[in-house]
Motif scaffolding. Sequence first.
Motif: not given
Length: 357
Positions: A266, A274, A277, A312, A314, A318, A352-353
């Motif tokens: 961050d 993540h 990605e 999670r 897209n 989950e 997504d996460k």
Amino acid sequence: MTKVDVMQLEAGMELLEDVYDDNGVVLIGAHSLLNDVHIQYLKRKQIEFVSIRSADTQADLESTSTHMVTYNRLDKPSDVEEKYQNTVHKFKGIYNEFKLGRVPVYEEIQDILEPMYEAILNDEAFTRKMWQIHSYDDYTFDHSVRVSMISGLLAKWCKLDVKGIKDAALAGLLHDIGKCNIPDNILNKPGPLNFEEFKVIKTHATLGYILIKDIPNINYDVMLGVLQHHERVDGTGYPNGITGNQMSYNAKIVSVADVYCAMTADRVYKPAMHPFEVASFILEKCYSSLDFSMSKTFLSNISHFYIGHRVRLNNGQEGEVIMTYKDDPARPLIKVGESFFDLRRHIELEIDKMLEF
């Protein structure tokens, strides 16, 4: 090497080796802590035996004593975090020494890294947990220690000897040391740099090389790792725009580690990406700017650390990362409820996460 019947597996045991199916696909990566889902999955895949390193209780030891399994308790997360925080704190002191114009002796820097060397070479519990901890200190110090750790691991995965692993870890620790001579208003700017500011930042690789070259006993490969960590195999990097055949092996290692760490952290002006990605990004870049073989080695090994993490998708669902693939480590197998989604085939789905990273 000890083998344990899959029917005797219990949650909490640690895999010593990768588990493959008949087609050579990794089902579960080495050093994964098994849970009930993993065990049922291995049974469905008709895997008969796996290599086990540890379990959590003495009862586990007694129940499998006929297999002569050695059990070790893993470090508590707080112990791992304390080791990591101590390394970051000590490096901050070395960094400030350079900033004040006092060049530390080689032994001081080596003392910082001794616990790191030991962890990289022997302590899988530390290396597995370190992906989940971050320092509460300045980004520069946290980033440098993280790059050091990953550079050492990548050198180990590339089958380098102990000296090569230590040189890679040291180059990773010192790769951004030149930033101590960059003005704070540029280094700590809470937003993207403009063209002129970026020109100043780009000098840090050369400044770092100049700072460390006068340290007695420091290896030339370490110096090149610092100088060339922003060079790229296609010649688009800096400071000299050299190509892959001109880059040192150490620099190629540190460049991969640096990209991964920077993108998964961050920042004030940019949220972390993540790991899967980032893996997609590195896979794309390894055909052009990053070393292809080294990038593939890195991704195929690091992906094992994320087995068991919840994610999670897209589509809002989950699930849990069940296994990763060496041929496409950016798109793992995800278990959602009682369903399994192989992201290599479900191209409409993306992670997504990461929910537990």
